[in-house]
Design a protein around this motif. Structure first.
Motif, PDB file in Angstrom:
ATOM      1  N   ILE A  90       0.913  -1.266   0.038  1.00 17.15           N
ATOM      2  CA  ILE A  90       0.104   0.065  -0.115  1.00 17.15           C
ATOM      3  C   ILE A  90       0.902   1.251   0.064  1.00 17.15           C
ATOM      4  O   ILE A  90       0.447   2.225  -0.603  1.00 17.15           O
ATOM      5  CB  ILE A  90      -0.900  -0.026   1.052  1.00 17.15           C
ATOM      6  CG1 ILE A  90      -2.126  -1.073   1.192  1.00 17.15           C
ATOM      7  CG2 ILE A  90      -1.683   1.330   1.364  1.00 17.15           C
ATOM      8  CD1 ILE A  90      -2.801  -1.278   2.166  1.00 17.15           C
ATOM      9  N   PHE A  91       2.049   1.371   0.813  1.00 17.65           N
ATOM     10  CA  PHE A  91       2.843   2.350   0.660  1.00 17.65           C
ATOM     11  C   PHE A  91       3.376   2.627  -0.421  1.00 17.65           C
ATOM     12  O   PHE A  91       3.406   3.834  -0.895  1.00 17.65           O
ATOM     13  CB  PHE A  91       3.828   2.433   1.931  1.00 17.65           C
ATOM     14  CG  PHE A  91       5.166   3.403   2.021  1.00 17.65           C
ATOM     15  CD1 PHE A  91       4.619   4.469   2.729  1.00 17.65           C
ATOM     16  CD2 PHE A  91       6.113   3.331   1.164  1.00 17.65           C
ATOM     17  CE1 PHE A  91       5.625   5.412   2.660  1.00 17.65           C
ATOM     18  CE2 PHE A  91       7.031   4.188   1.528  1.00 17.65           C
ATOM     19  CZ  PHE A  91       6.704   5.539   2.006  1.00 17.65           C
ATOM     20  N   ARG A  92       3.922   1.540  -1.198  1.00 15.72           N
ATOM     21  CA  ARG A  92       4.669   1.841  -2.290  1.00 15.72           C
ATOM     22  C   ARG A  92       3.802   2.057  -3.631  1.00 15.72           C
ATOM     23  O   ARG A  92       3.994   2.928  -4.447  1.00 15.72           O
ATOM     24  CB  ARG A  92       5.520   0.462  -2.694  1.00 15.72           C
ATOM     25  CG  ARG A  92       6.127   0.550  -4.158  1.00 15.72           C
ATOM     26  CD  ARG A  92       6.924  -0.741  -4.220  1.00 15.72           C
ATOM     27  NE  ARG A  92       5.980  -1.818  -4.384  1.00 15.72           N
ATOM     28  CZ  ARG A  92       5.791  -3.118  -3.974  1.00 15.72           C
ATOM     29  NH1 ARG A  92       6.387  -3.005  -2.660  1.00 15.72           N
ATOM     30  NH2 ARG A  92       4.891  -4.049  -4.230  1.00 15.72           N
ATOM     31  N   HIS A 113       0.313   3.305  -3.248  1.00 17.33           N
ATOM     32  CA  HIS A 113      -0.771   4.299  -3.224  1.00 17.33           C
ATOM     33  C   HIS A 113      -0.284   5.649  -2.258  1.00 17.33           C
ATOM     34  O   HIS A 113      -0.637   6.570  -2.756  1.00 17.33           O
ATOM     35  CB  HIS A 113      -1.913   3.755  -2.248  1.00 17.33           C
ATOM     36  CG  HIS A 113      -2.735   2.748  -3.075  1.00 17.33           C
ATOM     37  ND1 HIS A 113      -3.221   2.979  -4.166  1.00 17.33           N
ATOM     38  CD2 HIS A 113      -2.756   1.137  -2.844  1.00 17.33           C
ATOM     39  CE1 HIS A 113      -3.843   1.847  -4.499  1.00 17.33           C
ATOM     40  NE2 HIS A 113      -3.387   0.676  -3.806  1.00 17.33           N
ATOM     41  N   LEU A 114       0.431   5.300  -1.378  1.00 23.56           N
ATOM     42  CA  LEU A 114       1.156   6.524  -0.667  1.00 23.56           C
ATOM     43  C   LEU A 114       2.614   7.121  -0.923  1.00 23.56           C
ATOM     44  O   LEU A 114       2.239   8.547  -0.920  1.00 23.56           O
ATOM     45  CB  LEU A 114       1.298   6.069   0.902  1.00 23.56           C
ATOM     46  CG  LEU A 114      -0.244   5.290   1.493  1.00 23.56           C
ATOM     47  CD1 LEU A 114       0.418   4.857   2.851  1.00 23.56           C
ATOM     48  CD2 LEU A 114      -1.130   6.362   1.475  1.00 23.56           C
ATOM     49  N   TRP A 115       3.298   6.463  -1.527  1.00 20.51           N
ATOM     50  CA  TRP A 115       4.665   7.049  -2.129  1.00 20.51           C
ATOM     51  C   TRP A 115       4.573   8.106  -3.212  1.00 20.51           C
ATOM     52  O   TRP A 115       4.971   9.260  -3.231  1.00 20.51           O
ATOM     53  CB  TRP A 115       5.512   5.886  -2.334  1.00 20.51           C
ATOM     54  CG  TRP A 115       6.970   6.346  -2.760  1.00 20.51           C
ATOM     55  CD1 TRP A 115       7.459   6.355  -4.110  1.00 20.51           C
ATOM     56  CD2 TRP A 115       7.869   7.344  -2.129  1.00 20.51           C
ATOM     57  NE1 TRP A 115       8.715   7.269  -4.178  1.00 20.51           N
ATOM     58  CE2 TRP A 115       8.927   7.696  -2.877  1.00 20.51           C
ATOM     59  CE3 TRP A 115       7.963   7.725  -0.799  1.00 20.51           C
ATOM     60  CZ2 TRP A 115      10.180   8.502  -2.369  1.00 20.51           C
ATOM     61  CZ3 TRP A 115       9.047   8.516  -0.278  1.00 20.51           C
ATOM     62  CH2 TRP A 115      10.092   8.883  -1.176  1.00 20.51           C
ATOM     63  N   PRO A 116       3.592   7.509  -4.315  1.00 15.92           N
ATOM     64  CA  PRO A 116       3.455   8.466  -5.511  1.00 15.92           C
ATOM     65  C   PRO A 116       2.806  10.119  -4.765  1.00 15.92           C
ATOM     66  O   PRO A 116       3.165  10.965  -5.488  1.00 15.92           O
ATOM     67  CB  PRO A 116       2.203   7.624  -6.219  1.00 15.92           C
ATOM     68  CG  PRO A 116       2.592   6.308  -5.865  1.00 15.92           C
ATOM     69  CD  PRO A 116       3.131   6.456  -4.457  1.00 15.92           C
ATOM     70  N   GLU A 117       1.972   9.863  -3.627  1.00 13.96           N
ATOM     71  CA  GLU A 117       1.611  11.127  -3.278  1.00 13.96           C
ATOM     72  C   GLU A 117       2.657  11.853  -2.355  1.00 13.96           C
ATOM     73  O   GLU A 117       2.798  13.202  -2.270  1.00 13.96           O
ATOM     74  CB  GLU A 117       0.283  10.814  -2.382  1.00 13.96           C
ATOM     75  CG  GLU A 117      -0.729  10.414  -3.338  1.00 13.96           C
ATOM     76  CD  GLU A 117      -1.450  11.030  -4.340  1.00 13.96           C
ATOM     77  OE1 GLU A 117      -1.204  12.562  -3.940  1.00 13.96           O
ATOM     78  OE2 GLU A 117      -2.003  10.791  -5.393  1.00 13.96           O
ATOM     79  N   LEU A 118       3.508  10.984  -1.653  1.00 10.14           N
ATOM     80  CA  LEU A 118       4.565  11.705  -0.885  1.00 10.14           C
ATOM     81  C   LEU A 118       5.607  12.219  -1.596  1.00 10.14           C
ATOM     82  O   LEU A 118       6.281  13.181  -0.848  1.00 10.14           O
ATOM     83  CB  LEU A 118       4.941  10.610   0.175  1.00 10.14           C
ATOM     84  CG  LEU A 118       5.834  10.757   1.312  1.00 10.14           C
ATOM     85  CD1 LEU A 118       5.380  12.020   2.257  1.00 10.14           C
ATOM     86  CD2 LEU A 118       6.266   9.643   2.022  1.00 10.14           C
ATOM     87  N   ALA A 119       6.130  11.582  -2.447  1.00  8.34           N
ATOM     88  CA  ALA A 119       7.479  11.834  -3.197  1.00  8.34           C
ATOM     89  C   ALA A 119       7.520  13.323  -3.656  1.00  8.34           C
ATOM     90  O   ALA A 119       8.489  13.826  -3.385  1.00  8.34           O
ATOM     91  CB  ALA A 119       7.615  10.913  -4.529  1.00  8.34           C
ATOM     92  N   PRO A 120       6.452  13.845  -4.322  1.00 14.93           N
ATOM     93  CA  PRO A 120       6.579  15.257  -4.632  1.00 14.93           C
ATOM     94  C   PRO A 120       6.709  16.132  -3.624  1.00 14.93           C
ATOM     95  O   PRO A 120       7.409  17.314  -3.649  1.00 14.93           O
ATOM     96  CB  PRO A 120       5.227  15.556  -5.515  1.00 14.93           C
ATOM     97  CG  PRO A 120       4.899  14.226  -5.884  1.00 14.93           C
ATOM     98  CD  PRO A 120       5.201  13.219  -4.803  1.00 14.93           C
TER      99      PRO A 120
END
Length: 258
Positions: A172-174, A176-183
């Motif tokens: 889930i982190f890789r 769904h969450l990381w694409p939102e977090l990285a920017p």
């Protein structure tokens, strides 16, 4: 021309100079030749020599390599700690979230200089002390951003659907969450890198950093300051090099938010 492009161009020049000079020059950054003391830039030595007759170009390149490598390792460490703890706090919530937030607030209350000095007493080398001391303080901002971003995304329909389908936290982190977090974190990573470079130079300037004769930007400023009348060009070199590096990282950080 965007600010990010200009920052990347300046940083590229800095990196090429720092890591490319040893391939085209055999000058030793610690070798002294007093007969060349404070010799100005010339065709043979484009950056001249310092007060002990040491090659300024070799010393600047070595100082930049030291600062950039420590900054890179520190950034990797702080990013791992901040993202991991921020994700854990937002995912678990409850008492664990409160405990991690309290711990982060406690770290911020401690002066970074004090932590670096304590690390210098424990660890065998000053670069390791820089890495440990700065990593122990700079992870907090990344932790806070990660926690806030994931808390806002944790209730998203896609995350809830992944949970109901039985996918684990790492997936889930890789996905769904990381694409939102990285920017969100890109600008913080660039600013953290700049903070490490500036911190190392500042500690060297107040004589609590790397010891002579190891080349370091802040230490070079201190060593050349008494000779600013005789050789202002020598003092300006580490100052302008530090400013160019920080400017490049700041422009890159600003460009990521555009």
């Amino acid at each position: 021309m965007s600010a990010r492009f200009i920052g990347l161009a300046i940083l590229t020049v800095v990196l090429v100079f720092a890591f490319g000079l040893p391939w085209v020059s055999t000058a030793d950054p610690v070798a002294q030749s007093l007969i060349l003391a404070l010799e100005p830039p010339s065709a043979e030595a484009l950056f001249g020599y310092d007060h002990l007759g040491r090659s300024m170009s070799a010393r600047l390149a070595a100082a930049l390599r030291l600062s950039l490598m420590i900054a890179a390792i520190t950034l990797i460490t702080t990013a791992f700690i901040g993202v991991a703890l921020g994700a854990l706090a937002s995912w678990r919530g409850g008492w664990l979230d409160r405990a991690l937030v309290l711990f982060a607030d406690s770290v911020v209350a401690l002066p970074a200089l004090l932590i670096v000095l304590i690390a210098g007493l424990i660890l065998p080398t000053q670069p390791m002390a820089f890495w440990a001391g700065l990593s122990a303080t700079l992870w907090v901002e990344i932790f806070r951003l990660t926690r806030a971003t994931i808390r806002a995304q944790i209730a998203a329909p896609s995350v809830e659907a992944a949970r109901l389908l039985g996918f684990g936290p790492l997936y889930i982190f890789r996905t769904h969450l990381w694409p939102e977090l990285a920017p969100v974190l890109r600008a913080t990573f660039a600013l953290t890198f700049a903070a490490v470079v500036m911190g190392i130079a500042a500690l060297g300037f107040v004589s609590v950093g790397v010891r002579a004769p190891t080349p370091e930007l802040g230490l070079m400023m201190v060593e050349l300051l008494p000779y600013w009348r005789e050789a202002p060009w020598a003092l300006l070199q580490p100052v302008l090099t530090t400013m160019a590096t920080l400017l490049a990282l700041t422009l890159i950080a600003g460009g990521t938010t555009e």
